[in-house]
Design an enzyme around this catalytic site. Sequence first.
Site, PDB file in Angstrom:
ATOM      1  N   SER A 137       0.851  -1.191   0.000  1.00 17.31           N
ATOM      2  CA  SER A 137       0.000   0.000   0.000  1.00 17.31           C
ATOM      3  C   SER A 137       0.887   1.241   0.000  1.00 17.31           C
ATOM      4  CB  SER A 137      -0.887   0.017   1.246  1.00 17.31           C
ATOM      5  OG  SER A 137      -1.550   1.262   1.392  1.00 17.31           O
ATOM      6  N   TYR A 150      -2.270  -1.369  10.167  1.00 17.59           N
ATOM      7  CA  TYR A 150      -2.329  -1.554   8.719  1.00 17.59           C
ATOM      8  C   TYR A 150      -1.065  -0.981   8.068  1.00 17.59           C
ATOM      9  CZ  TYR A 150      -3.842  -1.217   3.874  1.00 17.59           C
ATOM     10  OH  TYR A 150      -3.909  -1.322   2.503  1.00 17.59           O
TER      11      TYR A 150
END
Length: 250
Positions: A137, A150
């Site tokens: 990401s 995350y």
Amino acid sequence: MDLRNNTVLITGGATGIGLELAKAFLERGNSVLICGRREEKLEAARHEFPSLTYRVADILNRSDRGAIFEWSASEGVNILVNNAGMQREVDFTKGLEALESGDNEIGINLEAAVYLTAAFTPYLMTKASAAIANVSSGLGFIPIASLPIYCATKAALHSLTISLRHQLRNSRVKVFEIIPPTVDTELDRGARARRGQIDRGISAKEVAEETMRGMAEDLNEIAIGRAASLVNGSQANFDEIFRRMNGIPA
């Protein structure tokens, strides 16, 4: 890399980016295997794309991971896509409760990818052409502080991918990192909608299209859309971009 006539395993392949990647690989004449925890989602994916093959499995479970490997190897898999992931807002000021009130984000985003990669790598090294693609990401390069686990797991996955690529540099296994920006999927379990976030991000289809283009061109890091600015900013202007992303006054 030639993206035709491969056998591809995609974890978390029943929805979101995983499903769009499955579709993109199928359109190029590949065989596609997907796995996930929710049989209804897997069955819905196969209903949409009947040539898909699926297996219900929990990638946090050691025996399930072993079963996924044995099943995939029996099908002749030569591309592993570590896509499964989740995203939660975590407030450390609330102590352990913040970590224990939901799914195991570290396990799903990082631990499973580590163990699956270790299981598959020696096998993939026997193939004439093979690849491992890790979906990280842009937030692994510059974090949003409300998503600390995350962001940390994606940063770790980025680091893992660099090391894996180095270890496999003299093999026929290519190692790709897919780096999406915010994508309109169910990754965050509805948190964006609850906090009234209007910009839901780009489509998963766009991520899949850019991924196919990057893999075909043998790009090690496939930074998509606005994620490219985070990758570049992490090297050139980390503090300023972090401040803007997290609403910190100048």
